[in-house]
Design an enzyme around this catalytic site. Structure first.
Site, PDB file in Angstrom:
ATOM      1  CB  SER A   1      53.342  13.599 -15.079  1.00 39.35           C
ATOM      2  OG  SER A   1      53.528  14.591 -14.090  1.00 39.35           O
TER       3      SER A   1
ATOM      4  CG  ASN B   1      47.117  15.914  -3.764  1.00 36.76           C
ATOM      5  OD1 ASN B   1      48.010  15.585  -4.557  1.00 36.76           O
ATOM      6  ND2 ASN B   1      46.968  15.365  -2.579  1.00 36.76           N
TER       7      ASN B   1
ATOM      8  CB  THR C   1      15.869   2.414 -43.769  1.00 38.57           C
ATOM      9  OG1 THR C   1      15.096   1.655 -44.707  1.00 38.57           O
ATOM     10  CG2 THR C   1      15.158   3.739 -43.517  1.00 38.57           C
ATOM     11  CG  HIS C   2      17.416  -1.832 -43.355  1.00 34.95           C
ATOM     12  ND1 HIS C   2      17.428  -2.662 -42.268  1.00 34.95           N
ATOM     13  CD2 HIS C   2      16.202  -1.195 -43.308  1.00 34.95           C
ATOM     14  CE1 HIS C   2      16.290  -2.554 -41.600  1.00 34.95           C
ATOM     15  NE2 HIS C   2      15.532  -1.661 -42.208  1.00 34.95           N
TER      16      HIS C   2
ATOM     17  CE  LYS D   1      42.436   3.713 -54.904  1.00 35.02           C
ATOM     18  NZ  LYS D   1      41.220   3.078 -54.385  1.00 35.02           N
TER      19      LYS D   1
ATOM     20  CG  ASN E   1      42.521   6.613 -52.238  1.00 33.02           C
ATOM     21  OD1 ASN E   1      41.647   6.087 -52.934  1.00 33.02           O
ATOM     22  ND2 ASN E   1      43.779   6.225 -52.238  1.00 33.02           N
TER      23      ASN E   1
ATOM     24  CD  GLU F   1      39.927   5.924 -46.484  1.00 35.76           C
ATOM     25  OE1 GLU F   1      40.401   6.690 -47.351  1.00 35.76           O
ATOM     26  OE2 GLU F   1      40.312   4.758 -46.334  1.00 35.76           O
TER      27      GLU F   1
ATOM     28  CE1 TYR G   1      46.620  13.162  -7.945  1.00 36.57           C
ATOM     29  CE2 TYR G   1      48.219  12.091  -6.523  1.00 36.57           C
ATOM     30  CZ  TYR G   1      47.847  12.577  -7.761  1.00 36.57           C
ATOM     31  OH  TYR G   1      48.721  12.461  -8.810  1.00 36.57           O
TER      32      TYR G   1
ATOM     33  CD  GLN H   1      51.995  11.532 -12.847  1.00 33.02           C
ATOM     34  OE1 GLN H   1      52.252  12.342 -11.978  1.00 33.02           O
ATOM     35  NE2 GLN H   1      52.877  10.610 -13.242  1.00 33.02           N
TER      36      GLN H   1
ATOM     37  CE  LYS I   1      48.345  15.503 -15.214  1.00 27.21           C
ATOM     38  NZ  LYS I   1      47.417  14.887 -14.260  1.00 27.21           N
TER      39      LYS I   1
HETATM   40  N1  ARG Z   1      51.827  14.999 -11.455  1.00 28.82           N
HETATM   41  C1  ARG Z   1      50.749  14.761 -10.533  1.00 28.82           C
HETATM   42  C2  ARG Z   1      49.472  14.419 -11.330  1.00 28.82           C
HETATM   43  O1  ARG Z   1      49.468  14.668 -12.494  1.00 28.82           O
HETATM   44  C3  ARG Z   1      50.514  15.975  -9.687  1.00 28.82           C
HETATM   45  C4  ARG Z   1      49.900  15.695  -8.347  1.00 28.82           C
HETATM   46  C5  ARG Z   1      50.841  14.965  -7.512  1.00 28.82           C
HETATM   47  N2  ARG Z   1      50.409  14.882  -6.162  1.00 28.82           N
HETATM   48  C6  ARG Z   1      50.952  14.036  -5.312  1.00 28.82           C
HETATM   49  N3  ARG Z   1      50.498  14.005  -4.107  1.00 28.82           N
HETATM   50  N4  ARG Z   1      51.937  13.267  -5.659  1.00 28.82           N
HETATM   51  O2  ARG Z   1      48.502  13.900 -10.819  1.00 28.82           O
END
Ligand code: ARG
Length: 459
Positions: free
Chosen positions: A24, A111, A156-157, A284, A286, A291, A318, A323, A326
């Protein structure tokens, strides 16, 4: 070779594909400042509770600052083999300070670490959103103040309904973004608890002080249940929900700006700074920013749905599925902030075409309701009957191809004998909006009161 952090039970290193699906670091490196802040707080606590020595904690805390400055200056070499930001930072810390680095992870797990980092990151974004919303609301207040008296058609509408004031229309969005702001503040309050010290899931036997780290990181308190602390992502979902609702509001206003800036409407002129041209059509101009703001709701709402899908049905605690939280949140946050800023710029820069607004305000028999109300007030007709009489008058005007005020008194009296010349006073759009004095109504005086109230509420 096997992993230096947990390779004890492994004889072989991971397959390249395993590394690719697992890592990650490509995106979670954005959380480096939060990760390092969390680790510095954790190290200080470990020393304060006697779990590690003061000198080890000092070395760790100093070393982490060195790592942060390397990351800030772009000198840091992120490694996919080290999976994520947590292990990248710790591995580099080991290179910088040696043996004490190995004591940092005492009484902690990735975690609770990732849950802490991510909360801190989302909290920063809520603060940024608050700033963006306030700035946009200020821009809208500026427009509302300038045009508290300008009359425009209310729809309205998307059909002509009744005349409203420009200021009233701007203030409608101030109310919406004001609720977004209060949702942002609610979400922040609810999410501001610390997962740190939940460790892997069960807590730890080390005599840690979770209140101390919570306070150091600006959290109101530690989360009450270690299983929940490492499992919960509703704070991220709440962020995405708030962002989705706000982006929905932005998209509605964006749509209006697209319509308003068209040659057919010409209600507003967008500034050159927030418009683009065409490579083929020389005339033009725009409204691309509007948009794109209109479109941003798609990816932001998509992120909300995607994370809901990731989280649904996950057993405690967990799972690596989490993961996937994010990238969705990062993308939604980036685009929400950009949309807020672009909308603020457009609103600040745009100029209303007042004669056009006022001309359009009286089109489409927009004061028909005023005529019906007049009949109720002045002739004592029940509203339903007045509605019918007015409808007949509208049909008559439509048949003649004229507006309501262009009908002669005689023509009106053919439809209803008790109409007199004072009816013409209520057929003008300015009188119409001035009469809408009910609380929250479009009368300029009411709009000025709203503006003053909001100015007092905003920072
Ligand atoms: N990169 C992991 C995440 O974003 C971190 C936590 C990983 N924990 C584990 N037990 N593998 O969730």
């Amino acid at each position: 070779t096997s992993n230096q952090m947990w390779g004890g039970r492994f004889a072989a290193g991971p397959d390249a594909i395993m590394e690719a699906i697992n890592a990650s670091i490509g995106f979670d490196k954005r959380m480096a400042p939060q990760d390092i802040a969390g680790s510095r707080a954790h190290a200080a606590m470990l020393a304060a509770t006697g779990i590690i020595t003061d000198s080890d904690a000092e070395a760790i805390r100093e070393g982490l600052l060195t790592v942060l400055s390397e990351i800030d200056s772009g000198d840091f070499e992120f490694s996919t083999a080290l999976e994520d930001i947590h292990m990248n930072v710790e591995a580099r810390l080991k290179e910088v300070i040696g043996e004490p680095a190995g004591r940092l992870h005492t009484g902690r797990s990735r975690n609770d670490q990732v849950a802490t980092d991510f909360r801190l990151w989302v909290r920063d974004q809520l603060d940024a959103a608050e700033g963006g919303l306030v700035a946009l609301m200020q821009a809208l207040l500026g427009q509302a103040e300038a045009g508290a008296d300008w009359v425009m058609p209310g729809f309205t509408h998307l059909q002509t309904a009744q005349p409203v004031t420009w200021g009233h229309h701007m203030m409608a969005y101030v109310e919406m973004f004001g609720r977004d702001l209060s949702r942002v503040r609610d979400a922040r309050k609810r999410m501001n608890e610390s997962p740190l010290g939940a460790a892997a899931l069960a807590g730890t036997g080390f005599p840690i002080d979770r209140h101390m780290t919570a306070e150091a990181l600006g959290f109101d308190q530690p989360m009450g249940n270690s299983l929940d602390a490492v499992s919960a992502r509703d704070f991220a979902l709440e962020f995405l929900s708030v962002a989705s609702i706000s982006a929905m509001h932005l998209s509605r206003f964006a749509e209006e700006l697209v319509i308003w800036s068209s040659a057919q409407f010409r209600f507003v002129t967008l500034s050159d700074r927030f418009s683009t041209g065409s490579s083929i059509m020389p005339q033009k101009k725009n409204p691309d920013a509007a948009e794109l703001i209109r479109a941003k709701i798609g990816r932001i709402f998509g992120a909300n749905v995607a994370l809901m899908m990731v989280m649904k049905g996950l057993p405690l605690a967990y799972s690596k599925d989490m993961q996937e939280d994010k990238e969705q949140v990062f993308d939604a946050a980036d685009n929400w902030m950009l949309a807020l800023a672009a909308m603020e710029g457009m609103v600040r820069d745009m100029s209303a075409n007042v004669p056009n607004l006022e001309g359009a305000a009286s089109a489409g028999f927009s004061t028909a309701t005023d005529l019906a109300d007049w009949l109720v007030r002045e002739t004592g007709l029940p509203f339903r009957d007045a509605h019918h009489v007015t409808g007949t008058l509208v049909a008559k005007a439509e048949g003649k191809g004229c507006d309501l005020p262009d009908l002669s008194l005689e023509e009106m009296q053919e439809v209803h004998g008790n109409i007199d010349a004072s009816v013409y006073d209520v057929l003008g759009v300015h009188n119409s909006v001035r009469s809408r004095m009910s609380y929250g109504g479009t009368a300029p005086q009411r709009v000025r009161e709203q503006i003053a109230a909001w100015k007092g509420r905003l920072p």
